[in-house]
Design a protein around this motif. Structure first.
Motif, PDB file in Angstrom:
ATOM      1  N   UNK A  21       4.742  34.656 -51.999  1.00 53.94           N
ATOM      2  CA  UNK A  21       4.229  33.820 -50.927  1.00 53.94           C
ATOM      3  C   UNK A  21       4.682  32.390 -51.181  1.00 53.94           C
ATOM      4  N   UNK A  22       5.226  31.717 -50.170  1.00 64.11           N
ATOM      5  CA  UNK A  22       5.710  30.354 -50.404  1.00 64.11           C
ATOM      6  C   UNK A  22       4.614  29.437 -50.933  1.00 64.11           C
ATOM      7  N   UNK A  80      11.083  26.484 -46.868  1.00 65.48           N
ATOM      8  CA  UNK A  80      10.571  27.642 -47.583  1.00 65.48           C
ATOM      9  C   UNK A  80       9.177  27.476 -48.118  1.00 65.48           C
ATOM     10  N   UNK A  81       8.604  26.284 -48.022  1.00 64.93           N
ATOM     11  CA  UNK A  81       7.231  26.043 -48.464  1.00 64.93           C
ATOM     12  C   UNK A  81       6.336  25.814 -47.251  1.00 64.93           C
ATOM     13  N   UNK A  82       5.039  25.916 -47.475  1.00 63.70           N
ATOM     14  CA  UNK A  82       4.066  25.651 -46.424  1.00 63.70           C
ATOM     15  C   UNK A  82       3.647  24.193 -46.488  1.00 63.70           C
ATOM     16  N   UNK A  83       3.781  23.492 -45.380  1.00 61.18           N
ATOM     17  CA  UNK A  83       3.308  22.107 -45.283  1.00 61.18           C
ATOM     18  C   UNK A  83       1.904  22.152 -44.691  1.00 61.18           C
ATOM     19  N   UNK A  84       0.956  21.711 -45.465  1.00 63.58           N
ATOM     20  CA  UNK A  84      -0.460  21.886 -45.144  1.00 63.58           C
ATOM     21  C   UNK A  84      -1.048  20.585 -44.624  1.00 63.58           C
ATOM     22  N   UNK A  85      -1.745  20.685 -43.469  1.00 55.84           N
ATOM     23  CA  UNK A  85      -2.412  19.549 -42.843  1.00 55.84           C
ATOM     24  C   UNK A  85      -3.923  19.782 -42.920  1.00 55.84           C
ATOM     25  N   UNK A 116      10.772  26.521 -41.879  1.00 57.34           N
ATOM     26  CA  UNK A 116       9.710  25.512 -41.815  1.00 57.34           C
ATOM     27  C   UNK A 116       8.392  26.217 -41.530  1.00 57.34           C
ATOM     28  N   UNK A 117       7.376  25.906 -42.316  1.00 56.42           N
ATOM     29  CA  UNK A 117       6.050  26.483 -42.123  1.00 56.42           C
ATOM     30  C   UNK A 117       5.018  25.369 -42.108  1.00 56.42           C
ATOM     31  N   UNK A 131      10.372  30.202 -38.547  1.00 53.43           N
ATOM     32  CA  UNK A 131       9.517  29.082 -38.140  1.00 53.43           C
ATOM     33  C   UNK A 131       8.100  29.634 -38.011  1.00 53.43           C
ATOM     34  N   UNK A 132       7.175  29.086 -38.786  1.00 48.50           N
ATOM     35  CA  UNK A 132       5.800  29.565 -38.783  1.00 48.50           C
ATOM     36  C   UNK A 132       4.846  28.393 -38.575  1.00 48.50           C
TER      37      UNK A 132
END
Length: 636
Positions: free
Chosen positions: A71-72, A109-114, A133-134, A181-182
């Protein structure tokens, strides 16, 4: 700027914060959501409580299955807060544009978390996306756009605050694609209405948008580089006759399309008329389910549907393999519609107050529209335009009434038509072909009627439907092919006028060889004695046609129960043949409304309620035919 050490994939030995991020990404998903996650490169793990807020999570949680794909890892957008230029302002007005752009550039490849700890993440300029992009939030994590909207239909300009159009795609429009794209659990809001979607994705594959909210904006516009670079022009069919082939698409393969779009469990509120919740151009495989769309619609475009624009039936359809199921759509221009699709299932959706047509299949083939409910559409509840083939409308509900009229803000809506087939064209002798079966069509007004209309070329079967104060007009337009009306029930309670016709079929030309009207039941109250319950006519100039009207039951207090006739004028060597057999009527005669020529009639076994033979007016009534009113005329 400092970047955390979470680059790469998370491992079971990492701290509790990273374990929580892994849980948020992929746990507890089933069905379409799990499939969407698989398309994005993740994998569901053991179902655990979801952590929200600061993203730190709970310690001591068991690791995911070590045999599952990695999982990224995650990066918190606040790790880029140093790129926010105006931190002296109130936090709600901080401009995160540069921070978000840098996070996307540096974290493929990583999750950018807001996290939802910030009041909102303000974006003042367009963001360039990359593949892999996630973006992820806590559901109420809000990204707010202050970008001015240009009023244009130019595809090069319109749509997208987040834009994906990579150089490799521009260099190779039919062979290069951007993947993965997620977007999950984020809220997007625009200061000015963005009709064409927050995300504009060119040549995208494996797109997942799930659990998000969009306010005053659409969600996504997926399109093709051959549109963006101007190669596709629906007015330029070239030597092939198909503008898509002229632009560079393959004439016999769909491997050059965008692919795999999942749009699930989102809430789109356009605020006012109207936005595109999701627009798919030149896309293969899409799942669109569980969404709520207000002032927003779902649509697709696989090329021009008109003749000369690529709509001919022998050309490829370039939107295909869609499932559009169990969505709610309200107050939109059209709810679910598109051009040149194939293998499309529209199932179990609810559509209310559509300004134009609610569910529309333009130039589509091999489709099923089943189990939907449409209540109030300004023009049509269900419709087919242009080159339709192998289409089925089944088990749907359509309700029209006075509330559907003049909903605006464009054009004039009559709110009468429950179904319409229109603007068809002949294509090398292949007629339109579709079935309408098992549906409920209802007009809820205290006076007047709704209408089902069949226009132009059509090989259509209308079977086992229920009509309540809805008339059937099969005479509008011209050049019908074969028609069948079998096993339907019609109930009418609203009043009519003299020479109104409840059910009208026929006027066949071209390939039209037959019309069958069998085993239908018409129950009519408040009928004017001079109204006609059932009319079937023929107008084939080049050869004879056969019409069969048998085993129908007509309960109406009218002077004429069944009318038929040959509409041609002059002396014709070959006549139209009508077989009128074994019908049961309350009262009224069989009326010949032929205008001239030769009409052959087989009339046998027709009886009234008392089982007496029904009177047969053999001589044509040419004067009466000119005064008949059917279709929308009956609703005036």
């Amino acid at each position: 700027m400092p970047i955390t050490s979470t680059t790469g994939t998370a491992s079971p030995a990492e701290g509790a914060g990273h374990q929580t991020r892994r849980r948020i990404l992929g746990l507890g998903l089933t069905g379409a959501a799990a499939s969407a996650l698989a398309l994005s490169g993740g994998a569901p793990a053991t179902a655990l409580p979801r952590s929200k807020g600061d993203g730190k999570g709970q310690a001591g949680v068991a690791a995911a299955d070590p045999t599952a794909p990695p999982v990224p890892s995650w990066v918190d957008i606040h790790e880029y807060v140093s790129l926010v230029p105006n931190q002296s302002d109130a936090e709600a007005d901080w401009d995160w544009t540069a921070a978000i752009q840098a996070a996307i550039d540096e974290n493929q490849g990583r999750v950018i978390y807001f996290p939802n700890t910030a009041p909102r993440y303000l974006v003042s300029d367009y963001i360039a996306m990359r593949e892999r992009t996630s973006l992820r939030g806590d559901g109420d994590s809000r990204i707010y756009f202050t970008i001015p909207i240009e009023d244009t239909d130019d595809i090069h300009v319109r749509g997208g605050f987040f834009r994906l159009r990579e150089q490799k795609v521009m260099d190779d429009p039919t062979g290069a694609f951007s993947y993965d794209i997620t977007v999950r659990d984020l809220t997007f809001e625009s200061l000015e209405q963005q009709r064409n979607g927050v995300f504009k994705l060119v040549n995208a594959r494996r797109v997942t948008i799930a659990g998000c909210t969009f306010v005053n904006c659409g969600a996504a516009f997926v399109c093709h580089e051959l549109e963006m670079n101007g190669a596709y022009d629906r007015g330029n069919p070239g030597t092939s006759g198909d503008p898509a082939v002229q632009a560079g698409f393959s004439p016999d393969s769909t491997d050059d399309l965008c692919e795999d779009v999942w749009f699930t469990d989102n809430h789109v509120d356009g605020v006012t008329y109207f936005v595109m919740a999701l627009r798919l151009n030149f896309v293969k495989r899409a799942v669109i389910t569980g969404n709520i769309c207000r002032f927003a619609q779902v649509s697709w475009w696989g090329g021009g549907a008109r003749k000369g624009e690529g709509g001919e039936k022998h050309f490829l359809r370039r939107c295909l393999q869609f499932t559009i199921a169990h969505n709610y759509l309200h107050r939109n221009n059209g709810a679910i519609y598109g051009n040149n699709g194939s293998e499309i299932s529209v199932v179990g959706n609810t559509c209310e107050y559509s300004i134009d047509t609610a569910i529309d299949m333009e130039g589509c083939q091999n489709f099923t529209v089943d189990g939907n409910t449409v209540k109030y559409a300004g023009n049509f509840c269900y419709s087919v335009f242009y080159g339709c083939r192998n289409g089925v409308f089944s088990n749907n509900v359509a309700i029209q009434g006075p509330a559907a009229a003049d909903m605006g803000p464009v054009g004039q809506q009559h709110g009468r038509e429950v179904f319409r087939q229109i603007a068809s064209f002949d294509d090398d002798g292949v007629p339109e072909q579709f079935a309408v079966r098992g549906n409920t069509f209802r007009w809820d007004g205290a006076e007047g009627f709704g209408v089902l209309r069949l226009d132009n070329y059509g090989d259509v079967a209308i079977t086992d439907n229920y009509f309540e104060n809805v008339v059937l007009d099969g005479l509008v337009g011209h050049s019908k092919s074969s028609q069948s009306l079998v096993g339907n029930e019609f109930r009418f309670t609203n009043a009519t006028a003299a020479d109104d016709v409840y059910v009208a079929l026929g006027r066949q030309n071209g390939l039209g060889r037959s019309c069958v009207v069998r085993d239908n039941r018409l129950q009519i109250a408040n009928a004017d004695p001079a109204a006609i319950p059932l009319l079937v006519v023929q107008h084939r100039a080049d050869a004879a046609s056969m019409t069969t009207i048998d085993r129908n039951t007509i309960d109406a207090a009218t002077d004429v129960a069944i009318a038929y006739g040959d509409l041609r004028t002059g002396d014709r060597a070959s006549g139209q043949t009508f077989a009128v057999r074994d019908n049961v009527v309350a009262q009224g005669q069989l009326a010949n409304l032929s205008r001239g020529g030769r009409t052959d009639v087989l009339q046998t076994g027709n009886v009234d309620w008392d089982l007496a033979d029904v009177a047969w007016a053999e001589q044509p009534d040419t004067d009466r035919y000119a005064n008949l009113a059917y279709g929308l005329a009956i609703t005036a």
